[in-house]
Write an enzyme that holds these catalytic residues in place. Sequence first.
Site, PDB file in Angstrom:
ATOM      1  N   GLU A 268       0.846  -1.197   0.000  1.00 18.30           N
ATOM      2  CA  GLU A 268       0.000   0.000   0.000  1.00 18.30           C
ATOM      3  C   GLU A 268       0.879   1.244   0.000  1.00 18.30           C
ATOM      4  OE1 GLU A 268      -2.966   0.607   3.011  1.00 18.30           O
ATOM      5  OE2 GLU A 268      -3.562  -1.513   3.025  1.00 18.30           O
ATOM      6  N   GLU A 322     -13.766   5.929  -1.087  1.00 12.07           N
ATOM      7  CA  GLU A 322     -14.703   5.055  -0.373  1.00 12.07           C
ATOM      8  C   GLU A 322     -15.459   5.869   0.679  1.00 12.07           C
ATOM      9  OE1 GLU A 322     -12.849   1.056   0.528  1.00 12.07           O
ATOM     10  OE2 GLU A 322     -11.104   2.101  -0.307  1.00 12.07           O
ATOM     11  N   LYS A 325     -15.811   4.924   4.733  1.00  9.43           N
ATOM     12  CA  LYS A 325     -14.665   4.772   5.627  1.00  9.43           C
ATOM     13  C   LYS A 325     -14.759   5.812   6.735  1.00  9.43           C
ATOM     14  CE  LYS A 325     -10.757   3.212   4.388  1.00  9.43           C
ATOM     15  NZ  LYS A 325      -9.385   3.002   3.859  1.00  9.43           N
ATOM     16  N   GLU A 331      -9.161   9.753   4.613  1.00  8.28           N
ATOM     17  CA  GLU A 331      -9.449   8.328   4.488  1.00  8.28           C
ATOM     18  C   GLU A 331     -10.441   8.033   3.376  1.00  8.28           C
ATOM     19  OE1 GLU A 331      -8.355   5.396   6.121  1.00  8.28           O
ATOM     20  OE2 GLU A 331      -6.710   6.781   6.533  1.00  8.28           O
TER      21      GLU A 331
END
Length: 470
Positions: A268, A322, A325, A331
């Site tokens: 990541e 997203e 989250k 985030e």
Amino acid sequence: MEFNTQISHFLYAFFFFLSFQSVFSDSGTIGINYGRIANDLPSPPEVVQLLKVQGVTKVKLFDTDSDVLTAFSASGISLTVALPNEQLSSAASDQSFTDTWIQSNILPYHPNTIIEAIAVGNEVFADPQNTTQFLVPAMKNIYASLLKYNVASSIKISSPVALSALQTSYPSSSGSFKSDLIEPVIKPMLSLLQQTGSYLMVNAYPFFAYTANTDTISLDYALFRDNSGNIDSNNGHVYKSLLEAQIDAVFAAMGAIGFNDIKVVISETGWPSMGDENEVGASQANAAAYNGNLVRRVLTGGGTPLRPDEPLNVYLFALFNENEKTGPTSERNYGLFYPNEQKVYDIPLAAAGLGNMMNGSKSQVVAQPPAGGDASVGQTWCVANEEAGEEKLQEALDYACGEGGADCHPIQPGATCYNPNTIGAHASYAFNSYYQKNARGSGTCDFGGAAYVVTQPPRFGSCNFPTSRN
């Protein structure tokens, strides 16, 4: 301003093309993390088509969802799947659990769906549920089950480790793991990776280090842009990017406990396009610069100063923004794409996309409007990045006005856009002219980090910047 630069730029492009051709045999790989903590994402089959269009051949998942694994069947895209932290205790205690897990989550799909690795847990050492003790036993049982069902030769096992597992990371050559982790878990895990021919997965985010140390870490160093670099006082290695320094700290930490031959995959890394007020550096331009420059760095080959012959293999985080989250705004804004599949910004994700480098652009960075905006929101302009320095701006300005074919007459003495008479203002006008003449195409607003895209019309005195509709 020097306009007679056609010959020099032709030679530059020619020799760059030769080097471009030669380095790709030793290039690394770019994959993407496909997270699904959202309620507005495309269906898995639509996602597969999106990835294929982008030339992505490697994807990392955070589970083994049946619909997702089925969608990737016969796609040619290799997957890393995951056994989540909450199942580590069960996986560690009984091989019958991992036998069943492999039977249910791997065997029905592989090899039609190419599963190349299993991530056992995720950042386990930082898990608030204290699952560290279960990690290595769970990995061993998963591997034993893979052996039992004759798929161990094609599926690796590993576990993504956060950089917080390091006790020391600076200078890179002094990298070391936290002492309380070494004997009970780090050494047994690395030994298992060594025995099985696998690699260590590392989650590394220069964004976090930069936001916590803006007084000592330059933005250029964090974003892979030109900078003076940092010298490791122990070995004289020069680091031009924070990510490479972080990865070498991991290599040094492994070497310090006798594991010098284990490879690393960056499982990541990424940069958010939006953040809270205290998340310094979280912006669309910086996210585009980090990911675009990283992709170029990986795909043009070479390793880190400590392991120069080992190409970098990287999974970007993440495919989509997203919306479910939790945590800070960042985030929910790491995605390369909005849920409607429109790009948040335009960067190459495969070797083919790097061809635009020969147009005087060294990475593709084009901001895109969010979904649902009106037509005016979709207009973008190209402006100078004055942090690149006057020398780089002048070189890019010469190219845009010369070989690039930008209309630079309005910035000549006495013309409508001559004032303000600054390198930044003149370069912005020239870069935007080039960008608009090339239909705001991918890779036409970068100039080696000397430019970036904005979504509001630039203001320099009374000068009006053209758009593609003029």
